[in-house]
Design an enzyme around this catalytic site. Structure first.
Site, mmCIF file in Angstrom:
data_model
loop_
_atom_site.group_PDB
_atom_site.id
_atom_site.type_symbol
_atom_site.label_atom_id
_atom_site.label_comp_id
_atom_site.label_asym_id
_atom_site.label_seq_id
_atom_site.Cartn_x
_atom_site.Cartn_y
_atom_site.Cartn_z
ATOM 1 N N PHE A 140 -43.344 18.806 -8.607
ATOM 2 C CA PHE A 140 -42.340 17.750 -8.783
ATOM 3 C C PHE A 140 -41.157 18.066 -7.880
ATOM 4 O O PHE A 140 -40.486 19.079 -8.063
ATOM 5 C CB PHE A 140 -41.858 17.610 -10.230
ATOM 6 C CG PHE A 140 -40.885 16.463 -10.355
ATOM 7 C CD1 PHE A 140 -41.334 15.154 -10.477
ATOM 8 C CD2 PHE A 140 -39.511 16.676 -10.278
ATOM 9 C CE1 PHE A 140 -40.437 14.082 -10.534
ATOM 10 C CE2 PHE A 140 -38.613 15.610 -10.340
ATOM 11 C CZ PHE A 140 -39.074 14.322 -10.468
ATOM 12 N N ASP A 225 -37.900 25.294 -4.196
ATOM 13 C CA ASP A 225 -37.162 24.242 -4.898
ATOM 14 C C ASP A 225 -36.655 24.818 -6.219
ATOM 15 O O ASP A 225 -37.416 24.963 -7.178
ATOM 16 C CB ASP A 225 -38.065 23.031 -5.135
ATOM 17 C CG ASP A 225 -37.342 21.876 -5.840
ATOM 18 O OD1 ASP A 225 -36.245 22.108 -6.393
ATOM 19 O OD2 ASP A 225 -37.881 20.757 -5.845
ATOM 20 N N LYS A 254 -28.967 19.647 -9.693
ATOM 21 C CA LYS A 254 -28.767 19.661 -11.145
ATOM 22 C C LYS A 254 -27.523 20.457 -11.582
ATOM 23 O O LYS A 254 -26.425 19.945 -11.461
ATOM 24 C CB LYS A 254 -30.048 20.129 -11.826
ATOM 25 C CG LYS A 254 -31.181 19.099 -11.612
ATOM 26 C CD LYS A 254 -32.271 19.127 -12.639
ATOM 27 C CE LYS A 254 -33.123 17.874 -12.567
ATOM 28 N NZ LYS A 254 -34.423 18.008 -11.931
HETATM 29 C C1 LIG Z 1 -34.999 17.123 -10.895
HETATM 30 C C2 LIG Z 1 -35.776 17.736 -9.781
HETATM 31 C C3 LIG Z 1 -35.772 17.178 -8.492
HETATM 32 C C4 LIG Z 1 -35.095 15.876 -8.185
HETATM 33 O O1 LIG Z 1 -33.726 15.885 -8.423
HETATM 34 P P1 LIG Z 1 -32.952 14.493 -8.648
HETATM 35 O O2 LIG Z 1 -31.514 14.892 -8.765
HETATM 36 O O3 LIG Z 1 -33.514 13.869 -9.870
HETATM 37 O O4 LIG Z 1 -33.208 13.660 -7.438
HETATM 38 C C5 LIG Z 1 -36.461 17.851 -7.501
HETATM 39 N N1 LIG Z 1 -37.129 18.998 -7.755
HETATM 40 C C6 LIG Z 1 -37.148 19.555 -8.978
HETATM 41 C C7 LIG Z 1 -37.885 20.845 -9.185
HETATM 42 C C8 LIG Z 1 -36.495 18.940 -10.038
HETATM 43 O O5 LIG Z 1 -36.545 19.466 -11.255
#
Ligand SMILES: *Cc1c(COP(=O)(O)O)cnc(C)c1O
Length: 397
Positions: A140, A225, A254
């Site tokens: 994700f 990520d 985040k």
């Molecule tokens: C939440 C998330 C994203 C995307 O971030 P947004 O601020 O919702 O665009 C990308 N990678 C990971 C691992 C995430 O948890």
């Protein structure tokens, strides 16, 4: 307006992209949220880990308030006095040479992919438009077109094609698959150190270490990520630190703003982020002074309140306790720091609703996993109370 009227408005006028629990929050503080009927809930989701510092943290609020009265947006057409300080503080905290600020997490992922491709073409000398990026199954990384194009989730993709070329997918947790997938045109490997959305999937011990070695040997950028796993969530500043590796690129978002404001960033070396020249990339709001002031305060809170250590300590306690739980549909409890997945053999939604009735808010991920990610500032007694509710709902009673 009452709860059902507000929900009705939302359903009538809003695009239906989420399936929220029917609780309407009007305020929150620390680990607690309050609905419009005055009921109180313990937050066990933290907006998918964007609220590591807790709701409405007063130090972050103060920074937001002060900056909002001075200047909020200059655009990058001009300079502001907050951005250089955020750069310096992120550098000091993480050791990375350079920073590129964005807003949402997905934008930072896109930015990292652009940097990796340009690095591939300009530094690694991959023939033009041939750079390949390797990603993992069940990843994700967000919801933009190029990012969903390499998702393995059918619903994320269905109806949204055609997609960008240049991505190759391998199984998560399999270092040999990475070795086999790398070609002379591979510029990067993009990976979550722990897969959050997939259900808190922790790779085999040594995996990150091995992929870091492979990437180094084959001149492939390792992009981690850390949008959900980072900034203290797993008990260290970043989840990759559990295996002592040095990734080439780290993506944060985040909790970088403690939930006040969308702020994300790509952290990397001068060799990688140095490939960008004026006009290559940009964002109207990226690096704005309000975002930078908020992020600076959010990082300060993380360090001063030792939230990573707190996550390690409270997380170990919670995991140990939940792993002793026995329940008819319980398959496994796994986690790292205050980030725990409870895997069930039946849909998790009903359990989340039962927890809502008991005053604990959490959300299923991938239908059969309950993800627990309380704010890292949670009081131990509140955590204990929340765990009791989980034991009552999920465990044998
Ligand atoms: C939440 C998330 C994203 C995307 O971030 P947004 O601020 O919702 O665009 C990308 N990678 C990971 C691992 C995430 O948890």
């Amino acid at each position: 307006m009452n709860t059902s009227e507000l929900i009705e408005l939302e359903k009538r006028y809003g695009a239906d992209i989420y399936h929220p629990l029917d609780v309407v929050i009007e305020r929150a503080s620390g680990a607690w949220m309050y609905d419009i009927e005055g009921r109180k809930y313990l937050d066990f989701l933290s907006a998918y880990s964007a609220l590591n510092q807790g709701h409405c943290h007063p130090v972050i609020f103060q920074a937001l308030w002060e900056q909002a009265q001075k200047v909020t947006l200059t655009s990058r057409a001009f300079r502001n006095d907050q951005l250089p300080l955020l750069y310096k503080e992120l550098h000091d905290l993480t050791g990375f040479e350079m920073v590129l600020p964005m807003n949402s997490g997905t934008e930072a992922v896109e930015t990292a992919l652009k940097a990796a491709r340009k690095w591939g073409h300009c530094v690694k000398k991959i023939p033009p438009n041939h750079a390949e990026i390797i990603v993992c199954g069940n990843n994700f990384h967000g919801r933009t077109l190029s990012v969903i194009g390499f998702s393995s989730d059918a619903q994320y993709r269905r109806g949204f094609g055609p997609f960008s070329a240049g991505f190759k997918q391998i199984p998560f947790g399999d270092a040999e698959a990475l070795r086999a997938a790398i070609s002379p045109n591979t510029c990067a490997f993009l990976v979550e150190p722990i897969q959050g959305e997939a259900g808190i999937i922790i790779p085999p011990k040594g995996y990150l270490h091995e992929v870091a070695t492979i990437c180094k040997q084959r001149d492939v950028l390792l992009i981690v990520d850390e949008i959900q796993s980072g900034l203290g969530r797993t008990g260290k500043l970043f989840a990759y630190m559990h295996e002592n590796i040095a990734p080439d690129v780290v993506i944060v978002g985040k909790a970088l703003s403690g939930g006040y404001y969308p702020v994300s960033a790509v952290l990397s070396s001068r060799e990688v982020l140095g490939v960008f020249t004026p006009g290559d990339h940009g964002s109207t709001f990226g690096g704005n002074p309000l975002a930078c002031a908020v992020a600076r305060a959010a990082l300060r809170v993380l360090v001063e309140e030792k939230l990573a250590e707190r996550s390690a300590k409270l997380g170990a306690y919670a995991l140990h306790r939940l792993q002793k739980m026995k329940g008819p549909n319980l398959v496994e409890v796994r986690g790292r720091g205050l980030w725990i997945g409870i895997e069930l053999s039946s849909p998790a939604r009903g359990y989340c609703q039962a927890l809502q009735e008991r005053g604990v808010l959490c959300k299923e991920t991938h239908s059969t996993v309950i993800r627990l990610a309380p704010p890292l500032v949670i009081e131990r007694s509140d955590l204990e109370w929340g765990l009791e509710q989980i034991e009552s709902v999920v465990g044998e009673s």
